[in-house]
Design a protein around this motif. Structure first.
Motif, PDB file in Angstrom:
ATOM      1  N   ARG A 148     -11.358  -4.934   6.989  1.00 45.91           N
ATOM      2  CA  ARG A 148     -11.540  -5.276   8.401  1.00 45.91           C
ATOM      3  C   ARG A 148     -10.514  -6.319   8.846  1.00 45.91           C
ATOM      4  NH1 ARG A 148     -17.403  -7.046   7.820  1.00 45.91           N
ATOM      5  NH2 ARG A 148     -16.488  -7.793   5.906  1.00 45.91           N
TER       6      ARG A 148
ATOM      7  N   ARG B  94      -4.426  -2.892  11.404  1.00 47.56           N
ATOM      8  CA  ARG B  94      -4.860  -4.081  12.148  1.00 47.56           C
ATOM      9  C   ARG B  94      -4.560  -3.844  13.625  1.00 47.56           C
ATOM     10  NH1 ARG B  94      -4.062 -10.221  10.320  1.00 47.56           N
ATOM     11  NH2 ARG B  94      -5.197 -11.147  12.040  1.00 47.56           N
ATOM     12  N   PHE B  95      -5.546  -4.080  14.488  1.00 46.18           N
ATOM     13  CA  PHE B  95      -5.393  -3.845  15.917  1.00 46.18           C
ATOM     14  C   PHE B  95      -5.092  -5.147  16.638  1.00 46.18           C
ATOM     15  CE2 PHE B  95      -7.646  -0.237  14.335  1.00 46.18           C
ATOM     16  CZ  PHE B  95      -7.093   0.824  15.048  1.00 46.18           C
ATOM     17  N   SER B  96      -4.329  -5.046  17.713  1.00 43.17           N
ATOM     18  CA  SER B  96      -3.924  -6.226  18.475  1.00 43.17           C
ATOM     19  C   SER B  96      -5.037  -6.745  19.376  1.00 43.17           C
ATOM     20  CB  SER B  96      -2.680  -5.909  19.308  1.00 43.17           C
ATOM     21  OG  SER B  96      -2.959  -4.851  20.207  1.00 43.17           O
TER      22      SER B  96
ATOM     23  N   THR C 271      -8.497  -6.592  11.265  1.00 39.48           N
ATOM     24  CA  THR C 271      -8.438  -7.025  12.661  1.00 39.48           C
ATOM     25  C   THR C 271      -9.192  -8.333  12.849  1.00 39.48           C
ATOM     26  OG1 THR C 271      -8.197  -4.760  13.456  1.00 39.48           O
ATOM     27  CG2 THR C 271      -9.013  -6.381  15.049  1.00 39.48           C
TER      28      THR C 271
ATOM     29  N   LEU D 108      -9.083  -1.405  19.279  1.00 40.71           N
ATOM     30  CA  LEU D 108      -9.911  -0.966  18.162  1.00 40.71           C
ATOM     31  C   LEU D 108     -11.016  -0.028  18.646  1.00 40.71           C
ATOM     32  CD1 LEU D 108     -11.012  -1.015  15.259  1.00 40.71           C
ATOM     33  CD2 LEU D 108     -12.165  -3.176  15.834  1.00 40.71           C
TER      34      LEU D 108
END
Length: 167
Positions: A87, A128-130, A89, A135
């Motif tokens: 996880r 990994r989302f910004s 992010t 997400l």
């Protein structure tokens, strides 16, 4: 939280495509991970995707997002979008490795119940989302892909896999 390894097995089978335009992959394998559902940090619920969580050690199943089937303690089979990883992010590379299963069209409380997660088809790699919004958008797409996979995946193979493992 206990980090004892859940039981795992690799079971021969066939997994269907993630999208109707993909060709089915014959002789792909199912990976089985099982154990009791544990409480998490409720992040999935906050995002609109409540999950059944199983701690998972390194080397047990590959990280990624998967189309899967969850076998509940009572024997029911429910299609699920499964994330395996740290996880990043929210926690970077230091997060606890976890299997998170979002069971489609399911809202029952299964904390503490022993479940079996039949991991069938890899939808994508972990990333990994910004932003949380990005997400959530990707998670919606992953669920849509899982629904398409479930439409074309022969459910009898999951039953055959259950028979193969003796349960």
């Amino acid at each position: 939280m206990s980090l004892s390894a859940p039981e795992t097995a690799v079971v021969p089978g066939v997994a269907g495509p993630a999208r109707p335009t993909d060709r089915p992959r014959v002789f792909e394998t199912w990976t089985l991970v099982e154990g009791p559902v544990e409480h998490g940090d409720k992040r999935g619920r906050e995002l609109g995707f409540p999950t059944a969580n199983l701690p998972i050690e390194d080397g047990v199943a590959r990280d990624g997002v998967w189309a899967a089937t969850v076998e509940l303690a009572d024997g029911r089979l429910v299609p699920a979008t499964v994330s395996i990883g740290r996880r990043t992010t929210f926690y970077g590379r230091d997060g606890v490795r976890l299997l998170e299963a979002f069971l489609l069209d399911f809202s029952e409380d299964i904390y503490g119940q022993h479940i079996r997660v039949w991991i069938g088809h890899r939808l994508r790699l972990q990333k990994r989302f910004s932003s949380v919004e990005a997400l959530i958008e990707q998670m919606r797409s992953d669920v849509d892909d899982t629904r398409e996979w479930a439409k074309v995946t022969p459910w009898f193979l999951t039953q055959a896999s259950r028979d193969w493992t003796g349960r």
